[in-house]
Design a protein around this motif. Structure first.
Motif, mmCIF file in Angstrom:
data_model
loop_
_atom_site.group_PDB
_atom_site.id
_atom_site.type_symbol
_atom_site.label_atom_id
_atom_site.label_comp_id
_atom_site.label_asym_id
_atom_site.label_seq_id
_atom_site.Cartn_x
_atom_site.Cartn_y
_atom_site.Cartn_z
ATOM 1 N N MET A 142 34.845 41.927 35.071
ATOM 2 C CA MET A 142 35.273 41.099 36.172
ATOM 3 C C MET A 142 36.477 40.252 35.764
ATOM 4 O O MET A 142 37.414 40.100 36.544
ATOM 5 C CB MET A 142 34.097 40.223 36.595
ATOM 6 N N LYS A 143 36.400 39.693 34.535
ATOM 7 C CA LYS A 143 37.480 38.869 34.046
ATOM 8 C C LYS A 143 38.768 39.677 33.931
ATOM 9 O O LYS A 143 39.849 39.197 34.265
ATOM 10 C CB LYS A 143 37.083 38.290 32.691
ATOM 11 N N ASN A 144 38.631 40.901 33.412
ATOM 12 C CA ASN A 144 39.799 41.786 33.297
ATOM 13 C C ASN A 144 40.383 42.087 34.672
ATOM 14 O O ASN A 144 41.595 42.202 34.835
ATOM 15 C CB ASN A 144 39.431 43.084 32.588
ATOM 16 N N TRP A 145 39.513 42.283 35.639
ATOM 17 C CA TRP A 145 39.972 42.577 37.006
ATOM 18 C C TRP A 145 40.791 41.411 37.565
ATOM 19 O O TRP A 145 41.799 41.615 38.220
ATOM 20 C CB TRP A 145 38.774 42.886 37.890
ATOM 21 N N ILE A 146 40.394 40.184 37.306
ATOM 22 C CA ILE A 146 41.117 38.995 37.780
ATOM 23 C C ILE A 146 42.493 38.933 37.117
ATOM 24 O O ILE A 146 43.500 38.661 37.777
ATOM 25 C CB ILE A 146 40.299 37.711 37.494
ATOM 26 N N ILE A 147 42.545 39.203 35.821
ATOM 27 C CA ILE A 147 43.824 39.185 35.100
ATOM 28 C C ILE A 147 44.748 40.260 35.651
ATOM 29 O O ILE A 147 45.937 40.015 35.915
ATOM 30 C CB ILE A 147 43.587 39.359 33.576
ATOM 31 N N VAL A 148 44.240 41.461 35.842
ATOM 32 C CA VAL A 148 45.040 42.573 36.385
ATOM 33 C C VAL A 148 45.522 42.219 37.791
ATOM 34 O O VAL A 148 46.684 42.458 38.145
ATOM 35 C CB VAL A 148 44.224 43.883 36.387
#
Length: 156
Positions: free
Chosen positions: A1-7
């Motif tokens: 989820m965190k990676n998705w926010i950064i992307v």
């Protein structure tokens, strides 16, 4: 989820950068013709100022012809009946439409006058003394005129 926010944030930043870059390119495409016209106007004013400065200077006739490629010969004055040495006649009058000026050039390649507008006849005393013309002192002898300075009447 965190990676998705950064992307997702990186994608938003990239989209914003693309929009800004597109706006800059579009603005430049609109401004470039205006800037080009301004640069051309500045060059024209500088060329005219230099031409006035070089009035009656050595090879000033050649400089006029190279500075104003659209000059056309509009009149040739053979100097008949005037006390000029044969080496400096004829006087040729060249007109440049882009500068809207007539340039008088003698046979030894010196400019003798610069006038606003087109003069396709022997320059008259009235024209020589008008604020439209700057005339070399040596040429003013033609009409028996000697003027010390009319700098205040000439365009800069």
């Amino acid at each position: 989820m965190k990676n998705w926010i950064i992307v997702n944030r990186i994608a938003i930043i990239c989209a914003i950068l693309i929009i800004v870059a597109s706006a800059l390119v579009y603005s430049y495409s609109i401004l470039e013709p205006v800037l080009a016209a301004k640069r051309a106007d500045i060059k024209k004013k500088r060329d005219i100022a230099e031409t006035y400065t070089q009035l009656h200077a050595f090879e000033s006739g050649s400089r006029i012809k190279s500075r104003y490629p659209d000059v056309e010969l509009v009149y040739t004055d053979d100097g008949h009946g005037v006390p000029f040495p044969e080496t400096i006649v004829p006087f040729e009058y060249y007109y440049s439409a882009t500068a809207d000026k007539t340039f008088g050039i003698c046979a030894i390649n010196k400019s003798i006058f610069i006038c606003e507008g087109k003069i396709d006849h022997v320059i008259t005393q009235k024209e020589m003394l008008s604020s439209k013309c700057r005339v070399a002192q040596a040429y003013l002898v033609r009409e028996g005129l000697m003027i010390d300075s009319r700098e205040d009447k000439f365009p800069q």
